[in-house]
Design an enzyme around this catalytic site. Structure first.
Site, PDB file in Angstrom:
ATOM      1  N   GLY A 299       3.503   1.437  18.274  1.00 28.96           N
ATOM      2  CA  GLY A 299       2.316   1.285  17.454  1.00 28.96           C
ATOM      3  C   GLY A 299       2.061  -0.152  17.052  1.00 28.96           C
ATOM      4  O   GLY A 299       2.792  -1.064  17.414  1.00 28.96           O
TER       5      GLY A 299
ATOM      6  N   GLY B 169       3.319  -2.615  20.197  1.00 34.98           N
ATOM      7  CA  GLY B 169       4.250  -2.171  21.220  1.00 34.98           C
ATOM      8  C   GLY B 169       4.130  -0.685  21.414  1.00 34.98           C
ATOM      9  O   GLY B 169       3.174  -0.036  20.959  1.00 34.98           O
TER      10      GLY B 169
ATOM     11  N   VAL C  53       1.327  -3.293  14.199  1.00 29.44           N
ATOM     12  CA  VAL C  53       1.706  -3.780  12.876  1.00 29.44           C
ATOM     13  C   VAL C  53       0.675  -4.822  12.462  1.00 29.44           C
ATOM     14  O   VAL C  53       0.380  -5.752  13.223  1.00 29.44           O
ATOM     15  CB  VAL C  53       3.115  -4.402  12.879  1.00 29.44           C
ATOM     16  CG1 VAL C  53       3.504  -4.842  11.475  1.00 29.44           C
ATOM     17  CG2 VAL C  53       4.144  -3.420  13.429  1.00 29.44           C
TER      18      VAL C  53
ATOM     19  N   ASP D 129      19.046   1.474  13.661  1.00 30.11           N
ATOM     20  CA  ASP D 129      18.744   0.391  14.606  1.00 30.11           C
ATOM     21  C   ASP D 129      18.825  -0.965  13.923  1.00 30.11           C
ATOM     22  O   ASP D 129      17.912  -1.781  14.015  1.00 30.11           O
ATOM     23  CB  ASP D 129      17.374   0.575  15.243  1.00 30.11           C
ATOM     24  CG  ASP D 129      17.194  -0.314  16.490  1.00 30.11           C
ATOM     25  OD1 ASP D 129      18.199  -0.573  17.176  1.00 30.11           O
ATOM     26  OD2 ASP D 129      16.075  -0.757  16.763  1.00 30.11           O
TER      27      ASP D 129
ATOM     28  N   LYS E 204       2.040  -0.350   9.412  1.00 32.17           N
ATOM     29  CA  LYS E 204       2.499   0.027  10.754  1.00 32.17           C
ATOM     30  C   LYS E 204       2.025   1.436  11.046  1.00 32.17           C
ATOM     31  O   LYS E 204       2.248   2.354  10.260  1.00 32.17           O
ATOM     32  CB  LYS E 204       4.020  -0.053  10.858  1.00 32.17           C
ATOM     33  CG  LYS E 204       4.540   0.457  12.209  1.00 32.17           C
ATOM     34  CD  LYS E 204       6.013   0.209  12.396  1.00 32.17           C
ATOM     35  CE  LYS E 204       6.246  -1.169  12.967  1.00 32.17           C
ATOM     36  NZ  LYS E 204       7.652  -1.390  13.371  1.00 32.17           N
TER      37      LYS E 204
END
Length: 594
Positions: A23, A20, A25, A129, A41
């Site tokens: 970056g 995304g 994964v 988050d 990641k």
């Protein structure tokens, strides 16, 4: 990156798990530790020394944390200028992918996550988050906090400035953060509560919808009432307390969730919190660019806007029926492109036009309000104070701009179109119209329009013109959940048994002629059966409400129409028109006396 590539001389990439804006994964094998599976990641690309130092510092802080309910950070690998976070590989699914669970299971996950978050906070780290997608559940039923801020692109460092970003995911971010407050440990606690709410209810505490609508509801505290939370509801209320000073502390939440789950949870930390926080923003959707800029309290100092009390968004629309679209069109500014004429009574009541007579043809600058809970169409976006402006570069004959108002459901479209012979710079014209509209909005609520004649369709609710008895003529109709357009001047009903749809909307245009369609009488009024004149696989029936001299003083006559359209490709045109006429009759009979 490719399968088999070795990163940092040690980690062999085996399968890409996702990618995304933040970056890639990968699942990888640690060749120094007997091919132990790890997750990699990419946190940084390029040679930014200051950013690299920050990533190293935050990696070290998380690497020193060892908790069963937090995804472990093992290492920071550098490879050809790239920085990769090496983490524990978790075989399982995210909480977002699991679907809803019962209250006891949610309490067990919550106790585990609260214990992990308590340990994270003890290290002076904020997650920033927490949401269902950032909680991994192993095959053994163990929940783990994942996706800390070291995985972000450093250039996306969130700020609370007038330029525009807030950290967190709409629906899960705390209300004080949405309103422009500082992110604290209490905000993580709120996000944990929102995540557990999703686990039992299948939605965020503020429902579903686009980012703007969710942030608006969050700022106003407009929470969804839980239906499945059961014994979990009291602790959810404490976790989701709007006032961060009254919100439950993470340690107390951990203890209460553990009690509800009926089993002890290991890993609780009682280490004192450090006063200096490492601002670790979460990855992926952690950065919501169209967030803090929505709230007028954060507008740049030079803006003339008048923010609402308490930092809540300005309600630009107010009563939709009295908001004047023509007040947002600056005909004088548009006259630099040609002779400008304002047309205030063309189309539905949510619309206004400026027609330009240019050297090569005509241009129509159309401005209209509409409502939508869907994400706006993608396109280059910029922020003008709290208003998003989305650009769509159309073909030769069209250029469109969409203004997204802070509530996220009211939008304003500005569309410049021209005839085939025209060679005007439509996007320059559209941008001039946008500048004029923004100048008006900068002063707050949209100016009000003058009251309409009582005989006008303006004061009617389109959805009320077809009652239950009338809708029985539409087989399979979902009579109780119609779509309502802006100002209730448009209504749509859908069939539950076929692809049929019925749309009823108001319109203003030139008086009808026999060339427009088959002239008939419906409900004692002149009407036209126009067939598929507007859309394929449809039948349009237009009923005249009244005709009157145009308010623009141009000597023309305007006619108000009730337009009823039946859509569907499973029957003949004759059947579509028969249903359209049948439904238009009770709607026409419900109109006011002309």
């Amino acid at each position: 990156m490719r399968t088999g590539q070795v990163v940092g001389g040690r980690y062999r990439l085996e399968a890409r798990l996702g990618s995304g804006s933040q970056g890639e994964v990968w699942r990888a094998a640690d060749q120094r530790l007997h091919d132990r599976p790890v997750a990699l990641k990419r946190a940084l690309s390029g040679g930014d020394d200051a950013a690299a130092a920050k990533v190293r510092k935050e990696s070290q802080a998380l690497a020193s944390l060892n908790h069963p309910n937090v995804v472990t950070v093992h290492d920071l690998a550098e490879d050809d200028g790239d920085h990769w976070i090496v983490m524990e590989y978790v075989a399982g699914r995210s909480l977002a992918d699991l679907g809803t669970v019962d209250a006891e299971t949610a309490a067990r996950y919550g106790a585990q996550l609260a214990g992990g978050l308590e340990a994270v906070h003890a290290k002076g780290i904020l997650h920033r988050d927490i949401k269902p997608a950032n909680v991994l559940v192993t095959e053994q039923g163990q929940a783990k906090l994942a996706d800390f801020g070291i995985a972000r692109q450093v250039h996306a460092e969130p700020t609370l400035t007038g330029t525009g970003a807030v950290t967190g995911t709409p629906g899960y971010v705390a209300p004080e953060v949405v309103r422009g407050g500082r992110y604290t440990a209490a905000a993580d606690v709120f996000s944990l509560g929102a995540t557990l709410f999703h686990a039992v209810e299948g939605t965020s505490p503020f429902g579903e919808g686009n980012a703007h609508a969710l942030l608006w509801r969050t700022a106003q505290g407009d929470r969804v009432a839980p239906k499945r939370a059961g014994t979990l509801e009291p602790v959810l209320d404490r976790l989701l307390e709007a006032d961060p000073k009254r919100r439950v502390a993470i340690g107390d939440a951990h203890a209460e969730l553990a009690r509800l789950s009926g089993e002890p949870v290991s890993g609780r930390s009682r280490a004192p919190l450090r006063r200096k926080w490492i601002w670790a923003a979460a990855a992926a959707s952690a950065l919501v660019v169209l967030a803090a800029v929505l709230w007028p309290a954060l507008r740049p100092a030079e803006s003339g806007g008048d923010p609402a009390a308490g930092g809540l968004p300005v309600d630009y629309v107010g009563d939709p029926r009295t908001a004047d679209p023509c007040a947002l069109l600056d005909a004088e500014a548009l006259s630099v492109y040609g002779r400008a004429r304002l047309d205030s009574d063309y189309g539905n009541f949510n619309r206004c036009d400026v027609f330009l007579d240019t050297e090569t043809g005509w241009v129509d600058v159309e401005l209209y309000f509409y409502v939508s809970t869907a994400e706006p169409e993608r396109g280059p976006t910029r922020m003008e104070g709290p208003i998003g402006v989305i650009s769509y570069e159309g073909e030769h004959d069209e250029c469109e701009r969409t203004l997204v108002l802070p509530d996220g459901t009211n939008l304003l479209s500005i569309d410049a179109g021209q005839d085939e012979s025209g060679e005007s710079d439509l996007c320059a014209i559209a941008d001039t119209a946008v500048a004029g509209a923004l100048a008006v909005l900068d002063h707050g609520e949209i100016p009000r329009r003058a009251p309409e004649d009582p005989a006008s369709l303006y004061g009617l609710d389109a959805c009320e013109l077809l009652g239950d008895e009338a809708l029985e003529r539409f087989p399979g109709v979902n009579a109780h959940s119609p779509y309502r357009g802006f100002g209730d001047w448009e209504c749509e009903w859908y069939s539950t048994t076929s692809d049929r749809k019925v749309s009823l909307e108001f319109d203003r245009a030139d008086p009808p002629t026999a060339e427009d369609g088959e002239v008939v009488e419906i409900g004692g009024r002149p009407a036209l059966v126009e067939g598929d004149h507007w859309y394929p696989d449809s039948c349009l029936v237009s009923v005249v409400n009244r005709s009157y001299p145009s308010a623009d003083g141009d000597g023309t006559t305007t006619t108000e129409f009730l337009r009823l359209i039946v859509f569907g490709d499973e029957e003949t045109q004759e059947d579509r028109c028969a249903l359209a006429v049948d439904l238009a009759e009770p709607a026409a009979e419900a109109l006011p006396d002309a």
